[in-house]
Design a protein around this motif. Structure first.
Motif, PDB file in Angstrom:
ATOM      1  N   GLN A 182      34.872   3.916 -49.964  1.00  0.00           N
ATOM      2  CA  GLN A 182      34.961   3.566 -48.548  1.00  0.00           C
ATOM      3  C   GLN A 182      33.965   4.339 -47.689  1.00  0.00           C
ATOM      4  OE1 GLN A 182      39.171   3.267 -47.114  1.00  0.00           O
ATOM      5  NE2 GLN A 182      39.696   3.689 -49.256  1.00  0.00           N
ATOM      6  N   ARG A 183      33.210   5.258 -48.313  1.00  0.00           N
ATOM      7  CA  ARG A 183      32.229   6.053 -47.575  1.00  0.00           C
ATOM      8  C   ARG A 183      30.861   5.378 -47.618  1.00  0.00           C
ATOM      9  NH1 ARG A 183      34.355  11.174 -46.399  1.00  0.00           N
ATOM     10  NH2 ARG A 183      36.624  11.013 -46.710  1.00  0.00           N
ATOM     11  N   GLU A 184      30.115   5.532 -46.546  1.00  0.00           N
ATOM     12  CA  GLU A 184      28.802   4.901 -46.438  1.00  0.00           C
ATOM     13  C   GLU A 184      27.764   5.648 -47.269  1.00  0.00           C
ATOM     14  OE1 GLU A 184      25.577   3.611 -42.909  1.00  0.00           O
ATOM     15  OE2 GLU A 184      27.384   4.775 -42.436  1.00  0.00           O
ATOM     16  N   LEU A 185      26.857   4.892 -47.873  1.00  0.00           N
ATOM     17  CA  LEU A 185      25.709   5.476 -48.559  1.00  0.00           C
ATOM     18  C   LEU A 185      24.583   5.685 -47.553  1.00  0.00           C
ATOM     19  CD1 LEU A 185      25.602   3.398 -51.876  1.00  0.00           C
ATOM     20  CD2 LEU A 185      26.216   5.808 -51.626  1.00  0.00           C
ATOM     21  N   PRO A 186      23.672   6.644 -47.757  1.00  0.00           N
ATOM     22  CA  PRO A 186      23.685   7.579 -48.880  1.00  0.00           C
ATOM     23  C   PRO A 186      24.735   8.665 -48.691  1.00  0.00           C
ATOM     24  CG  PRO A 186      21.893   8.119 -47.413  1.00  0.00           C
ATOM     25  CD  PRO A 186      22.522   6.859 -46.871  1.00  0.00           C
ATOM     26  N   GLY A 187      25.165   9.190 -49.779  1.00  0.00           N
ATOM     27  CA  GLY A 187      26.174  10.236 -49.747  1.00  0.00           C
ATOM     28  C   GLY A 187      26.254  10.897 -51.098  1.00  0.00           C
ATOM     29  N   PRO A 188      27.092  11.893 -51.230  1.00  0.00           N
ATOM     30  CA  PRO A 188      27.195  12.592 -52.515  1.00  0.00           C
ATOM     31  C   PRO A 188      27.806  11.697 -53.586  1.00  0.00           C
ATOM     32  CG  PRO A 188      28.938  13.298 -51.041  1.00  0.00           C
ATOM     33  CD  PRO A 188      28.027  12.424 -50.232  1.00  0.00           C
ATOM     34  N   CYS A 189      27.515  12.019 -54.853  1.00  0.00           N
ATOM     35  CA  CYS A 189      28.154  11.299 -55.951  1.00  0.00           C
ATOM     36  C   CYS A 189      29.644  11.610 -55.923  1.00  0.00           C
ATOM     37  CB  CYS A 189      27.540  11.701 -57.289  1.00  0.00           C
ATOM     38  SG  CYS A 189      27.918  13.398 -57.792  1.00  0.00           S
ATOM     39  N   ILE A 190      30.424  10.866 -56.686  1.00  0.00           N
ATOM     40  CA  ILE A 190      31.870  11.013 -56.616  1.00  0.00           C
ATOM     41  C   ILE A 190      32.323  12.407 -57.056  1.00  0.00           C
ATOM     42  CG2 ILE A 190      32.267  10.068 -58.933  1.00  0.00           C
ATOM     43  CD1 ILE A 190      34.792   8.740 -57.767  1.00  0.00           C
ATOM     44  N   PHE A 191      31.603  13.030 -57.988  1.00  0.00           N
ATOM     45  CA  PHE A 191      31.961  14.385 -58.433  1.00  0.00           C
ATOM     46  C   PHE A 191      31.764  15.374 -57.291  1.00  0.00           C
ATOM     47  CE2 PHE A 191      31.560  18.483 -60.406  1.00  0.00           C
ATOM     48  CZ  PHE A 191      32.373  18.436 -61.533  1.00  0.00           C
ATOM     49  N   GLU A 192      30.621  15.294 -56.644  1.00  0.00           N
ATOM     50  CA  GLU A 192      30.333  16.208 -55.537  1.00  0.00           C
ATOM     51  C   GLU A 192      31.226  15.911 -54.338  1.00  0.00           C
ATOM     52  OE1 GLU A 192      26.411  17.825 -53.076  1.00  0.00           O
ATOM     53  OE2 GLU A 192      26.202  16.475 -54.799  1.00  0.00           O
ATOM     54  N   THR A 194      34.255  15.009 -54.511  1.00  0.00           N
ATOM     55  CA  THR A 194      35.578  15.563 -54.824  1.00  0.00           C
ATOM     56  C   THR A 194      35.594  17.082 -54.777  1.00  0.00           C
ATOM     57  OG1 THR A 194      36.056  13.661 -56.246  1.00  0.00           O
ATOM     58  CG2 THR A 194      37.423  15.626 -56.552  1.00  0.00           C
ATOM     59  N   HIS A 195      34.552  17.699 -55.346  1.00  0.00           N
ATOM     60  CA  HIS A 195      34.574  19.153 -55.538  1.00  0.00           C
ATOM     61  C   HIS A 195      33.691  19.926 -54.560  1.00  0.00           C
ATOM     62  CE1 HIS A 195      36.885  18.627 -59.218  1.00  0.00           C
ATOM     63  NE2 HIS A 195      36.028  17.694 -59.590  1.00  0.00           N
ATOM     64  N   GLY A 196      32.899  19.216 -53.772  1.00  0.00           N
ATOM     65  CA  GLY A 196      32.051  19.904 -52.808  1.00  0.00           C
ATOM     66  C   GLY A 196      30.813  20.533 -53.408  1.00  0.00           C
ATOM     67  N   ARG A 197      30.547  20.269 -54.673  1.00  0.00           N
ATOM     68  CA  ARG A 197      29.347  20.764 -55.348  1.00  0.00           C
ATOM     69  C   ARG A 197      29.076  19.882 -56.554  1.00  0.00           C
ATOM     70  NH1 ARG A 197      31.376  26.374 -58.267  1.00  0.00           N
ATOM     71  NH2 ARG A 197      33.442  25.636 -58.921  1.00  0.00           N
ATOM     72  N   SER A 198      27.850  19.941 -57.048  1.00  0.00           N
ATOM     73  CA  SER A 198      27.474  19.083 -58.165  1.00  0.00           C
ATOM     74  C   SER A 198      28.044  19.606 -59.480  1.00  0.00           C
ATOM     75  CB  SER A 198      25.950  19.004 -58.273  1.00  0.00           C
ATOM     76  OG  SER A 198      25.423  20.249 -58.725  1.00  0.00           O
ATOM     77  N   MET A 199      27.992  18.757 -60.489  1.00  0.00           N
ATOM     78  CA  MET A 199      28.447  19.149 -61.817  1.00  0.00           C
ATOM     79  C   MET A 199      27.657  20.347 -62.329  1.00  0.00           C
ATOM     80  SD  MET A 199      28.497  16.783 -65.272  1.00  0.00           S
ATOM     81  CE  MET A 199      26.703  16.714 -65.404  1.00  0.00           C
TER      82      MET A 199
END
Length: 237
Positions: free
Chosen positions: A113-123, A125-130
């Motif tokens: 439901q969030r507009e692109l561009p934006g963080p990947c789903i992992f980021e 959720t966790h506020g940082r990349s894998m």
């Protein structure tokens, strides 16, 4: 995978009854055997394992049910870890089933439901990349690197066998984001004339195996800042 069901079936020649599987799955509590039977039903319906019913044994009681024999499929053979299977993908499944990834999958509705561009789903959720999480969490870093190693073993077997001609005329190669150097070692073994350099982040290189073999060296760095010079760049995406 934690129970080692695929390896238990493999131990019995690739096909086994539930009672035979239980003899190898020593971590299973006896009270949960009926639950394992239901789990196997789900796994056969989804194609992870195959199943067939044996014919009744002569002299068996009239009310005795024929035994189900569970067999490995091409999918479940990729889950073998204790049989010298270099193409196993159990590490990939372990990563996808890690709590950090499960938590991300559970946020997919919100993320969509969030507009692109934006963080990947992992980021998201966790506020940082894998990769940032792997840098801070040694246990998670091991899960990620094990997955990269198993993936490279599977892919490089095909690359070296089917597309080895791309290495002709090359004397040096840098494997960018090469992890623990599985791909580079495969190239160096197949083509000894190619000197391979593995570039990855410092915490990844620090965990690389000692004694990578001739023709392979590791460089800690950031590919967005600089890449060691070479005739060719290998980048697996």
């Amino acid at each position: 995978m934690d129970l080692g069901i695929a390896d238990a079936i493999h131990h019995h020649g690739g096909a086994a009854t539930l009672s035979q599987i239980v003899t190898r799955v020593t971590s299973l509590h006896p009270s949960k055997i009926p639950c394992l039977r239901r789990l196997m039903r789900v796994l056969t319906l989804t194609g992870v394992f195959a199943v067939e019913t044996t014919e009744p044994v002569d002299g068996a009681a009239a009310d005795e049910l024929p035994a189900a024999v569970y067999a490995l499929t091409p999918a479940s053979r990729l889950l073998l870890v204790g049989s010298g299977n270099h193409h196993q993908q159990a590490s990939l499944m372990s990563m996808l089933l890690h709590p950090s990834f499960i938590a991300s999958f559970l946020r997919i509705s919100d993320w969509l439901q969030r507009e692109l561009p934006g963080p990947c789903i992992f980021e998201h959720t966790h506020g940082r990349s894998m990769w940032e999480m792997a840098d801070d969490d040694a246990a998670f870093n091991k899960v990620v690197n094990n997955r990269m190693v198993s993936d490279s073993r599977l892919v490089m077997d095909v690359v070296v066998r089917e597309h080895g001609e791309v290495s002709r005329g090359i004397s040096s190669l840098v494997d960018v984001a090469g992890g623990h150097g599985t791909a580079a070692r495969a190239i160096a073994e197949a083509f000894p004339e190619v000197r391979c350099t593995v570039l990855d982040l410092p915490h990844v290189v620090a965990g690389a195996p000692v004694g990578a073999g001739p023709g392979v060296e590791y460089v800690a760095g950031d590919m967005f800042e600089s890449v060691p010079p070479a005739n060719a760049v290998f980048l697996k995406v």
